[in-house]
Write a protein that holds these residues in place. Structure first.
Motif, mmCIF file in Angstrom:
data_model
loop_
_atom_site.group_PDB
_atom_site.id
_atom_site.type_symbol
_atom_site.label_atom_id
_atom_site.label_comp_id
_atom_site.label_asym_id
_atom_site.label_seq_id
_atom_site.Cartn_x
_atom_site.Cartn_y
_atom_site.Cartn_z
ATOM 1 N N ASP A 1 0.834 -1.214 0.000
ATOM 2 C CA ASP A 1 0.000 0.000 0.000
ATOM 3 C C ASP A 1 0.867 1.262 0.000
ATOM 4 O O ASP A 1 1.952 1.274 0.593
ATOM 5 C CB ASP A 1 -0.873 0.047 1.275
ATOM 6 N N GLU A 2 0.355 2.299 -0.632
ATOM 7 C CA GLU A 2 0.876 3.678 -0.514
ATOM 8 C C GLU A 2 2.369 3.779 -0.821
ATOM 9 O O GLU A 2 3.131 4.383 -0.079
ATOM 10 C CB GLU A 2 0.549 4.235 0.885
ATOM 11 N N ARG B 1 -6.266 13.575 -7.289
ATOM 12 C CA ARG B 1 -5.301 13.453 -6.200
ATOM 13 C C ARG B 1 -5.912 12.623 -5.080
ATOM 14 O O ARG B 1 -7.088 12.835 -4.726
ATOM 15 C CB ARG B 1 -5.008 14.863 -5.690
ATOM 16 N N LYS B 2 -5.141 11.691 -4.518
ATOM 17 C CA LYS B 2 -5.678 10.869 -3.418
ATOM 18 C C LYS B 2 -5.812 11.735 -2.167
ATOM 19 O O LYS B 2 -4.859 12.427 -1.777
ATOM 20 C CB LYS B 2 -4.757 9.683 -3.140
ATOM 21 N N ARG B 3 -6.992 11.669 -1.597
ATOM 22 C CA ARG B 3 -7.279 12.510 -0.427
ATOM 23 C C ARG B 3 -6.383 12.146 0.763
ATOM 24 O O ARG B 3 -6.096 10.971 0.990
ATOM 25 C CB ARG B 3 -8.749 12.321 -0.040
ATOM 26 N N ILE B 4 -5.958 13.181 1.485
ATOM 27 C CA ILE B 4 -5.197 12.948 2.708
ATOM 28 C C ILE B 4 -6.210 12.903 3.843
ATOM 29 O O ILE B 4 -6.925 13.880 4.069
ATOM 30 C CB ILE B 4 -4.179 14.095 2.950
ATOM 31 N N THR B 5 -6.315 11.735 4.500
ATOM 32 C CA THR B 5 -7.301 11.639 5.580
ATOM 33 C C THR B 5 -6.655 12.060 6.898
ATOM 34 O O THR B 5 -5.557 11.596 7.236
ATOM 35 C CB THR B 5 -7.861 10.212 5.703
ATOM 36 N N LYS B 6 -7.334 12.951 7.606
ATOM 37 C CA LYS B 6 -6.784 13.422 8.876
ATOM 38 C C LYS B 6 -7.137 12.427 9.983
ATOM 39 O O LYS B 6 -8.258 11.934 10.022
ATOM 40 C CB LYS B 6 -7.355 14.800 9.211
ATOM 41 N N THR B 7 -6.142 12.121 10.821
ATOM 42 C CA THR B 7 -6.423 11.165 11.909
ATOM 43 C C THR B 7 -6.681 11.910 13.215
ATOM 44 O O THR B 7 -6.301 13.032 13.403
ATOM 45 C CB THR B 7 -5.237 10.211 12.103
ATOM 46 N N ARG C 1 -4.923 2.046 -4.066
ATOM 47 C CA ARG C 1 -4.315 1.390 -2.901
ATOM 48 C C ARG C 1 -2.808 1.662 -2.830
ATOM 49 O O ARG C 1 -2.271 1.953 -1.773
ATOM 50 C CB ARG C 1 -4.569 -0.131 -2.963
ATOM 51 N N VAL C 2 -2.126 1.573 -3.983
ATOM 52 C CA VAL C 2 -0.663 1.726 -3.962
ATOM 53 C C VAL C 2 -0.223 3.190 -4.018
ATOM 54 O O VAL C 2 0.962 3.488 -3.932
ATOM 55 C CB VAL C 2 0.018 0.914 -5.098
ATOM 56 N N LEU C 3 -1.201 4.088 -4.175
ATOM 57 C CA LEU C 3 -0.900 5.524 -4.254
ATOM 58 C C LEU C 3 -0.837 6.128 -2.859
ATOM 59 O O LEU C 3 -1.674 5.834 -1.999
ATOM 60 C CB LEU C 3 -2.010 6.195 -5.080
ATOM 61 N N GLN C 4 0.163 6.967 -2.635
ATOM 62 C CA GLN C 4 0.268 7.638 -1.332
ATOM 63 C C GLN C 4 -0.849 8.661 -1.178
ATOM 64 O O GLN C 4 -1.252 9.273 -2.167
ATOM 65 C CB GLN C 4 1.583 8.411 -1.256
ATOM 66 N N PRO C 5 -1.296 8.925 0.048
ATOM 67 C CA PRO C 5 -2.219 10.045 0.252
ATOM 68 C C PRO C 5 -1.548 11.319 -0.270
ATOM 69 O O PRO C 5 -0.359 11.538 -0.037
ATOM 70 C CB PRO C 5 -2.398 10.085 1.777
#
Ligand SMILES: C[S@@+](CC[C@H](N)C(=O)[O-])C[C@H]1O[C@@H](n2cnc3c(N)ncnc32)[C@H](O)[C@@H]1O
Length: 229
Positions: free
Chosen positions: A138-139, A223-229, A165-169
């Protein structure tokens, strides 16, 4: 009367053959047939396509290198790389200092890619593998690309999920979407512009842009979304 029927049956067979083998490039006959057809066409693929270096740089190489300029040594995966069109366009950009992996199921397309990319041996990895599942964790990549290929996969949606799946956020997805009259001859394997936008909006993507590119393809950026934790 008998010979008329024979001529009609022959014409129908020729039309079906043209549809299945030329327009759909074996897609409905299975992945092995698609791969065989590309193996057979590999040595003439670049000549048939007549890629123009300036166009490739303008639409692909420059914008992709530009979108990656904030990453140190970015890693790019080109799914269904064929003869290495995308790696060539990207590696022609002096500011790109990363690595490109090109993956394809056709060994002969990859052999031509190897020759085309011979000036950049240290920056390129070529892999004989399919798009689903992708043989990466992943990523792993700052960008994942897939040009003129999604419609030939057994199923496009799982392949798209694998690319994400293999793309970074925060990483870039660059792909094509087949449009035009030929796309209507590939039901179940192509999406209209509106359908594709709706599918992309349902995925963890931002900055979605779908623009006319070639006669039979739109060019899609997201662009792959950056999910905030
Ligand atoms: C029209 S060519 C596009 C090649 C390249 N991306 C370009 O734009 O020139 C389609 C490529 O998809 C590859 N392909 C088809 N099905 C595939 C699959 N399931 N996994 C990986 N590659 C596949 C074919 O072998 C072929 O090289």
């Amino acid at each position: 009367m008998g010979w008329v029927l024979l001529v009609v049956a022959f014409a129908v067979l020729v039309l079906i053959g043209y549809w299945q083998l030329v327009v759909a490039e074996g897609t409905y006959l299975g992945t092995r047939v698609v791969t065989l057809l590309y193996d057979l066409a590999a040595h003439r693929y670049d000549r048939l396509k007549g890629f123009d270096g300036a166009d490739e740089a303008w639409f692909l190489g420059r914008p992709l290198a530009d979108s990656l300029r904030c990453s140190d040594h970015p890693r790019v995966l080109d799914v269904a790389t064929g003869t290495g069109r995308l790696p060539r366009a990207l590696l022609s950009q002096p500011e790109f200092d990363g690595q490109v992996w090109g993956l394809d199921l056709s060994g002969r397309m990859l052999s031509v890619a190897k020759q085309n990319l011979a000036p950049h041996p240290e920056c390129v990895g070529l892999l004989l593998a399919g798009a689903t599942p992708l043989p990466f964790a992943d990523e792993q990549f700052e960008a994942v690309t897939c040009l003129e290929a999604l419609e030939f996969f057994a199923e496009a949606a799982p392949a798209l999920n694998e690319m994400l799946r293999v793309l970074q956020p925060g990483g870039w997805l660059l792909m094509s979407n087949r449009i035009g009259w030929e796309a209507r001859l590939m039901p179940g394997h192509t999406w209209s512009r509106a359908e594709l936008i709706s599918i992309l909006r349902g995925l963890p993507l931002t900055d979605i842009s779908v623009r006319p590119w070639q006669t039979y393809y739109d060019l899609v950026w997201a662009r792959k979304r950056i999910t905030k934790t």
